[in-house]
Design a protein around this motif. Sequence first.
Motif, PDB file in Angstrom:
ATOM      1  N   ALA A 171       0.813  -1.217   0.000  1.00 40.73           N
ATOM      2  CA  ALA A 171       0.000   0.000   0.000  1.00 40.73           C
ATOM      3  C   ALA A 171       0.845   1.265   0.000  1.00 40.73           C
ATOM      4  O   ALA A 171       0.323   2.352  -0.283  1.00 40.73           O
ATOM      5  CB  ALA A 171      -0.919   0.002   1.218  1.00 40.73           C
ATOM      6  N   SER A 172       2.121   1.145   0.297  1.00 42.68           N
ATOM      7  CA  SER A 172       3.002   2.302   0.472  1.00 42.68           C
ATOM      8  C   SER A 172       3.430   2.888  -0.871  1.00 42.68           C
ATOM      9  O   SER A 172       3.357   2.218  -1.909  1.00 42.68           O
ATOM     10  CB  SER A 172       4.221   1.896   1.296  1.00 42.68           C
ATOM     11  N   ARG A 189       7.597   5.238  14.412  1.00 43.65           N
ATOM     12  CA  ARG A 189       8.171   3.957  13.983  1.00 43.65           C
ATOM     13  C   ARG A 189       9.690   4.017  14.000  1.00 43.65           C
ATOM     14  O   ARG A 189      10.358   3.084  14.444  1.00 43.65           O
ATOM     15  CB  ARG A 189       7.693   3.594  12.570  1.00 43.65           C
ATOM     16  N   SER A 190      10.244   5.094  13.486  1.00 47.03           N
ATOM     17  CA  SER A 190      11.699   5.192  13.380  1.00 47.03           C
ATOM     18  C   SER A 190      12.368   5.211  14.751  1.00 47.03           C
ATOM     19  O   SER A 190      13.512   4.771  14.893  1.00 47.03           O
ATOM     20  CB  SER A 190      12.099   6.433  12.578  1.00 47.03           C
ATOM     21  N   PHE A 231      15.373   1.122   7.599  1.00 46.03           N
ATOM     22  CA  PHE A 231      15.903   1.126   6.235  1.00 46.03           C
ATOM     23  C   PHE A 231      14.810   0.779   5.231  1.00 46.03           C
ATOM     24  O   PHE A 231      14.656   1.441   4.197  1.00 46.03           O
ATOM     25  CB  PHE A 231      17.057   0.132   6.140  1.00 46.03           C
ATOM     26  N   TRP A 232      14.022  -0.250   5.548  1.00 43.43           N
ATOM     27  CA  TRP A 232      12.960  -0.687   4.634  1.00 43.43           C
ATOM     28  C   TRP A 232      11.783   0.281   4.660  1.00 43.43           C
ATOM     29  O   TRP A 232      11.130   0.507   3.633  1.00 43.43           O
ATOM     30  CB  TRP A 232      12.515  -2.105   4.992  1.00 43.43           C
ATOM     31  N   ASP A 233      11.495   0.860   5.828  1.00 45.32           N
ATOM     32  CA  ASP A 233      10.417   1.844   5.903  1.00 45.32           C
ATOM     33  C   ASP A 233      10.718   3.065   5.040  1.00 45.32           C
ATOM     34  O   ASP A 233       9.855   3.553   4.298  1.00 45.32           O
ATOM     35  CB  ASP A 233      10.219   2.293   7.354  1.00 45.32           C
ATOM     36  N   ILE A 234      11.929   3.569   5.141  1.00 45.03           N
ATOM     37  CA  ILE A 234      12.304   4.755   4.367  1.00 45.03           C
ATOM     38  C   ILE A 234      12.141   4.491   2.879  1.00 45.03           C
ATOM     39  O   ILE A 234      11.694   5.358   2.118  1.00 45.03           O
ATOM     40  CB  ILE A 234      13.747   5.174   4.712  1.00 45.03           C
ATOM     41  N   ALA A 279      13.811   7.929   0.541  1.00 46.17           N
ATOM     42  CA  ALA A 279      15.247   7.680   0.544  1.00 46.17           C
ATOM     43  C   ALA A 279      16.036   8.797  -0.126  1.00 46.17           C
ATOM     44  O   ALA A 279      17.193   9.043   0.220  1.00 46.17           O
ATOM     45  CB  ALA A 279      15.560   6.336  -0.122  1.00 46.17           C
ATOM     46  N   THR A 280      15.421   9.470  -1.098  1.00 39.01           N
ATOM     47  CA  THR A 280      16.154  10.554  -1.761  1.00 39.01           C
ATOM     48  C   THR A 280      16.440  11.689  -0.793  1.00 39.01           C
ATOM     49  O   THR A 280      17.439  12.400  -0.942  1.00 39.01           O
ATOM     50  CB  THR A 280      15.366  11.092  -2.965  1.00 39.01           C
TER      51      THR A 280
END
Length: 655
Positions: free
Chosen positions: A260-261, A576-577, A587-590, A596-597
């Motif tokens: 969904a993200s 969450r972080s 890492f996976w959430d970002i 990530a950019t």
Amino acid sequence: MKTRNKIIVNKSLQKMQKVFGTTMTMLCLLSLGSCEDSFLDVVPDNIATIDNAFKLKNEAEKYLFTCYSYIPKNGDAVYNIGMLAGDESWIPMQDEAINSFAFDIARNLQRRSNPYMDAWEGRFQAAGPLDLYPLFDGIRHCNVFLENVEDLNKVPDLPLAMRLRWLAEAKFLKAYYHYYLMRMYGPIPVIRKNIPIDASNDQIQVSREPIDETVDYLVSLLDEAAVGLPPQITDTQNELGRITRPVALGIKAELLLMAASPLFNGNADMIGFNAKDGTPLFNTTFDATKWERAAIAAKEAIDVADANGHQIFYNDDVQFTISQKTKTKLDISQAVTERWNEEIIWANPNSRTYELQRLCMVPLTTDVDHWQARKVLSPTLEAASNFYTKNGVPIEEDKTLSFANITQLREATAADGLDIQEGYRTSILNFDREPRFYADLGFDGAIYYKFDSGSNETRWHIEAKYQDYAGSSDAFDFNVTGYYIKKLVNWEQTFGGGSLYKDYAWPELRLADLYLMYAEALNEVEGPTAEVLQYVDAIRQRAGLQGVADSWTAYSNNPNKFTTKDGMREIIQRERSIELAFEGKNFWDIRRWKKATQEFNEPVKGWNVFGSNEASYYQVRTLFQQRFVAPRDYFWPINESTLIQNPNLIQNPGW
């Protein structure tokens, strides 16, 4: 643990579909070692042929544990990609302390030829064959197991109830390995059945499948698995670590949250990313129903976990007289490190944490050698700044406190004494922070409470300048940022005789994670409702903080932030972080948030750990300038040799 025996009974036997498997000689089975009776203790014998593996129950069970053996060892900093591939933690350069291929990714060294941390081909590290995680091999073993155990004429001494449970475990593992690969690579080939040994080239040269089709198939597998899995482990002497119904539903929720993200849902960067036959691999139109589906799945997982005794962990087994402040810090850290506690939904007993703790731990006296407490996993200044203030809001939003000049020093008073050594001078960044900051992080001057402190809560503190006992003076094992990870070290650590660290099975999924998944998905569906706040506030309560509404209203320079969907989204992502810091999740959430950019194009910073006094130590030092290229770096490249072998595979965009 408070357990409610709410057991879902499977009233009907679903029709089993036989699938084609590969008849081949097996490799020697990987060993699933154990350090104590409560962990899954499996050391499979070598099995000459597939036929022999399914003649008797004992041999079939060994094959099932072979399927388990492919679960990545996330309790090892070398193999947990999220620990060192981002910017949360840093280690000494040039592999002085540990050789991590994930760290090569953090330093922008990923490549098409022999990619780093290559789960597709199984080359996570180059240390030897036992260090490989060929997940497609794991999927193949799951399919072999399913084909044979679904055949009621095989394994004749296997009771039906046990057969159904084992099939459910194999289905879960098959789905999990596909999901793990999809998280890394995006679209993947879905191996519903093993390819026959006499297959044609057209059958062998599989193609990547569209994301939405893959998600639907994996959800169906996880739903089938959930029906046949036990709601909880009752044989705790022999079966802890095996998959349960809450595990399957929790991973289903995690999968649907990812789907969904923004990285997977309406990602316009993937326009034109098609299979060889022209089939689009991404649906680039945003679909709001994916968030609804994720919310429903997360709530189902929470309800089943709750019905089977899972709850937010509070450490009620402290035999010393300690303050509530110290107790809160133990609640926070022991939620991760207390063996098999009620918050942990899924722990992996085949991923042990002794070496991880040694990489985190800091020497606390001059008598401790650096090899005993290597301290090389170093949280960055960015990670330290991410935690809230004592008022439960970000440091950049707190209208009552200023952290504008973090090189400014302050002396700790008696009021700070349970967090910072009284009379010690350290950065203002280390003052007036939330309990998770002090539970998760160590720093120059920080109190380090552990079991051998007893009721003396200030017995140990860290001194970390270059010539201090915890300083970075060792040639190999040294900290590079001035921050240390306390969170992952069990509080029963000692520097006496015998074992230095209390080992624990790595927690793959905690209830706190599920709460935040549900809050995130529900906020996207309904906005910041009372129920969204309820689940976020449950995590904050354990962390010793007021609820979101009270904290933002009283202390934030943006007091209405929590009243909008966008504002609440930002709050949940920050929560969450912080709550999942250093567990390899951020890492996976970002990436799934498509942030990530912004996050991975900043300089990585720490204190000048080679400074010998306050003036030289408390200077901000740039360790590395990261570079993240979008959309290329959101997904792993497929090895060039793999593309040559299978021309039906398409390389990921940008590679």
